[in-house]
Motif scaffolding. Structure first.
Motif, PDB file in Angstrom:
ATOM      1  N   SER A  80       5.609   6.934 -11.637  1.00  0.00           N
ATOM      2  CA  SER A  80       6.931   6.620 -11.094  1.00  0.00           C
ATOM      3  C   SER A  80       6.925   6.521  -9.580  1.00  0.00           C
ATOM      4  O   SER A  80       7.839   5.947  -8.976  1.00  0.00           O
ATOM      5  CB  SER A  80       7.950   7.678 -11.538  1.00  0.00           C
ATOM      6  N   PHE A  81       5.881   7.067  -8.941  1.00  0.00           N
ATOM      7  CA  PHE A  81       5.781   7.021  -7.481  1.00  0.00           C
ATOM      8  C   PHE A  81       4.798   5.952  -7.003  1.00  0.00           C
ATOM      9  O   PHE A  81       4.618   5.775  -5.808  1.00  0.00           O
ATOM     10  CB  PHE A  81       5.317   8.379  -6.940  1.00  0.00           C
ATOM     11  N   SER A  82       4.160   5.249  -7.935  1.00  0.00           N
ATOM     12  CA  SER A  82       3.068   4.354  -7.560  1.00  0.00           C
ATOM     13  C   SER A  82       3.413   2.909  -7.878  1.00  0.00           C
ATOM     14  O   SER A  82       4.264   2.623  -8.726  1.00  0.00           O
ATOM     15  CB  SER A  82       1.775   4.747  -8.301  1.00  0.00           C
ATOM     16  N   ASP A  83       2.727   2.015  -7.222  1.00  0.00           N
ATOM     17  CA  ASP A  83       2.854   0.602  -7.533  1.00  0.00           C
ATOM     18  C   ASP A  83       2.424   0.365  -8.974  1.00  0.00           C
ATOM     19  O   ASP A  83       1.447   0.954  -9.451  1.00  0.00           O
ATOM     20  CB  ASP A  83       1.962  -0.206  -6.574  1.00  0.00           C
ATOM     21  N   SER A  84       3.139  -0.489  -9.689  1.00  0.00           N
ATOM     22  CA  SER A  84       2.825  -0.713 -11.110  1.00  0.00           C
ATOM     23  C   SER A  84       1.407  -1.216 -11.315  1.00  0.00           C
ATOM     24  O   SER A  84       0.795  -0.987 -12.357  1.00  0.00           O
ATOM     25  CB  SER A  84       3.819  -1.717 -11.712  1.00  0.00           C
ATOM     26  N   GLY A  85       0.868  -1.901 -10.302  1.00  0.00           N
ATOM     27  CA  GLY A  85      -0.495  -2.412 -10.433  1.00  0.00           C
ATOM     28  C   GLY A  85      -1.527  -1.317 -10.543  1.00  0.00           C
ATOM     29  O   GLY A  85      -2.570  -1.489 -11.184  1.00  0.00           O
ATOM     30  N   LEU A  86      -1.262  -0.160  -9.938  1.00  0.00           N
ATOM     31  CA  LEU A  86      -2.218   0.942  -9.974  1.00  0.00           C
ATOM     32  C   LEU A  86      -2.391   1.469 -11.390  1.00  0.00           C
ATOM     33  O   LEU A  86      -3.512   1.669 -11.864  1.00  0.00           O
ATOM     34  CB  LEU A  86      -1.757   2.051  -9.032  1.00  0.00           C
ATOM     35  N   PHE A  87      -1.288   1.692 -12.087  1.00  0.00           N
ATOM     36  CA  PHE A  87      -1.375   2.238 -13.441  1.00  0.00           C
ATOM     37  C   PHE A  87      -1.598   1.156 -14.501  1.00  0.00           C
ATOM     38  O   PHE A  87      -1.646   1.446 -15.686  1.00  0.00           O
ATOM     39  CB  PHE A  87      -0.126   3.062 -13.754  1.00  0.00           C
ATOM     40  N   SER A  88      -1.756  -0.093 -14.040  1.00  0.00           N
ATOM     41  CA  SER A  88      -2.185  -1.165 -14.946  1.00  0.00           C
ATOM     42  C   SER A  88      -3.706  -1.235 -15.010  1.00  0.00           C
ATOM     43  O   SER A  88      -4.259  -1.987 -15.812  1.00  0.00           O
ATOM     44  CB  SER A  88      -1.627  -2.510 -14.470  1.00  0.00           C
ATOM     45  N   SER A  89      -4.359  -0.451 -14.148  1.00  0.00           N
ATOM     46  CA  SER A  89      -5.826  -0.427 -14.120  1.00  0.00           C
ATOM     47  C   SER A  89      -6.343   0.619 -15.100  1.00  0.00           C
ATOM     48  O   SER A  89      -6.148   1.823 -14.881  1.00  0.00           O
ATOM     49  CB  SER A  89      -6.315  -0.089 -12.709  1.00  0.00           C
ATOM     50  N   PRO A  90      -7.009   0.212 -16.189  1.00  0.00           N
ATOM     51  CA  PRO A  90      -7.550   1.192 -17.157  1.00  0.00           C
ATOM     52  C   PRO A  90      -8.518   2.166 -16.514  1.00  0.00           C
ATOM     53  O   PRO A  90      -8.558   3.335 -16.885  1.00  0.00           O
ATOM     54  CB  PRO A  90      -8.247   0.298 -18.198  1.00  0.00           C
TER      55      PRO A  90
END
Length: 454
Positions: free
Chosen positions: A293-303
């Motif tokens: 929730s605090f990070s850019d969505s691209g970061l947690f799209s990285s497996p």
């Protein structure tokens, strides 16, 4: 005699839950394979190389190895493969090979090629590539070492196949045996089901006057839709719903409550393991949800990033129950560091100092039982497990509750363990549960529900 009977029941119960995939373990010290793998792997092969390179060659180690290989090949045969058995017995006749060794003309390379050809016939498809790689090895010692290693894997394949083929009979025998043993105890102790009755009564009461969290099961009791969350209209109370609620209640059982259901005493250690695993997944999912929730969505799209963060968090939360505040402080420090590094490596905007402080604070608040994120995640994992009981694991994974998608693999494992345990217990004690539930659920309710039968 009663104690002995209970002990036997528990052993049969444990045997019925054997994992069908065994790993290669240490072997008897009297076995050459055990010696080679456990105590002298390099020395043996070096000694074999020295013996075969000597003039004249010494075949003593080679003969011992060939004898062991012959025994493994024979153990891989099915009873109907008598022709292959005779062929192996003839080709690897140890008396004849000893005579050749005494004359100094034992052809180790020829025998290795014969063994390879036999392995091609006997190996499972998963070992085809490994056997093919052996065909390219020209050095006789390296080839024998490779053959021995792959044969060990093939032997474990056969053990796994045998266990899998026996599992249905073992399961059925376990169900009948456990039920008979329990009935024998019940005949001597008529009050033996008192705690079980109380346990199911409490579960039914929760569903009749449900709280916001316990009512969620009704959404996954319908078979009309493709996922656990599509049904909004509550259905009549069913035996499956009561049992599911009851089984979930065991994952939050007070250790000081001695009124544990008699029908689940043998499963109590496994239930405690599931409770611990579920608790750790709650913390893991809470951490991931807060961090994302605090990070850019691209970061947690990285497996790769998610997997690394999960591994770090998992290792840290193992001691959560004993020192939650200290653990979450360590988790917050590690997670913030990983998030900063991940954002930088992907060229994304860094967290501001204000957001960093807020992220640290929210992560540390997960240590509190009343933390809202932790409570919601806990309820959603319980909902998932309830749906697994009613719909099965694969279908329940199709539409995971929010906040759980990043731990899908871990949830699948947890759900499978939960379903395996509860369904076996249900098979064994279904007659007793049915009689108890008759007094808790009206016949009209039972007939009105699609999931009314056990």
């Amino acid at each position: 005699m009663a104690v002995a009977s209970i002990g036997m029941t528990e052993r049969v119960h444990d045997a019925s839950k054997l994992d069908c995939q065994l790993e290669e373990r240490s072997l008897s010290s009297s076995s050459l394979k055990g010696k080679v793998k456990d105590t002298m792997p390099s020395d043996f092969w070096e000694h074999l190389n020295e013996q075969l390179s000597a003039v004249p060659p010494d075949f003593s180690c080679a003969l011992e190895l060939l004898k062991e290989i012959k025994e493994i090949l024979l153990s891989l045969l099915l009873p109907r493969q008598s022709r292959l058995k005779n062929e192996i017995e003839e080709a690897l006749d140890m008396e004849f090979l000893q005579q050749q060794a005494d004359r100094g003309d034992l052809n180790v390379s020829y025998l290795s090629k014969y063994i390879l050809n036999m392995m091609v016939l006997l190996c499972a498809p998963i070992r085809d590539e490994a056997v093919q790689r052996l065909e390219n090895i020209s050095d006789p010692v390296r080839l024998l070492r490779g053959i021995f290693q792959v044969l060990g894997q093939m032997k474990m394949d056969m053990v796994n196949y045998t266990i899998q083929s026996l599992q249905p009979q073992l399961q059925e025998h376990s169900v009948q045996f456990e039920r008979a043993q329990f009935q024998e105890r019940l005949n001597k102790e008529p009050r033996l089901l008192n705690h079980t009755t109380k346990w199911l009564t409490q579960a039914a009461t929760q569903l009749i006057a449900p709280s916001a969290s316990s009512s969620d099961l009704q959404d996954c009791s319908s078979s009309a839709g493709p996922s656990p969350s599509d049904v909004a209209v509550p259905e009549p109370l069913s035996p499956a719903m009561v049992l599911s609620q009851g089984f979930l209640n065991l994952l939050t059982w007070d250790p000081e409550n001695e009124e544990f259901p008699e029908t689940l005493v043998a499963d109590r250690p496994r239930l405690q393991e599931l409770e611990s695993q579920q608790s750790q997944l709650t913390i893991l999912a809470s951490v991931l949800l807060v961090a994302s929730s605090f990070s850019d969505s691209g970061l947690f799209s990285s497996p790769q990033f998610v997997d690394k963060l999960k591994q770090i968090t998992k290792s840290l939360v193992e001691d959560f129950n004993s020192r939650p505040e200290e653990v979450m402080q360590s988790v917050s420090e590690q997670v913030v560091e990983e998030v900063h590094q991940g954002l930088e490596s992907m060229g994304l905007a860094a967290l501001s100092s204000e957001n960093t402080a807020s992220l640290v604070g929210q992560l540390q608040n997960i240590a509190k039982k009343e933390n809202c994120v932790r409570s919601v995640i806990d309820q959603r994992i319980h909902l998932f497990l309830k749906c697994c009981f009613v719909l099965g694991v694969q279908r329940s994974l199709l539409d995971l509750p929010g906040g759980l998608t990043l731990i899908e693999a871990e949830l699948a494992e947890l759900g499978q363990k939960f379903v395996s345990l509860t369904h076996h217990n249900q098979q064994v004690f279904a007659p007793y549960y049915t009689e108890i539930l008759k007094t808790l659920i009206s016949p009209a309710q039972t007939l009105a529900t699609k999931g009314g039968s056990l």
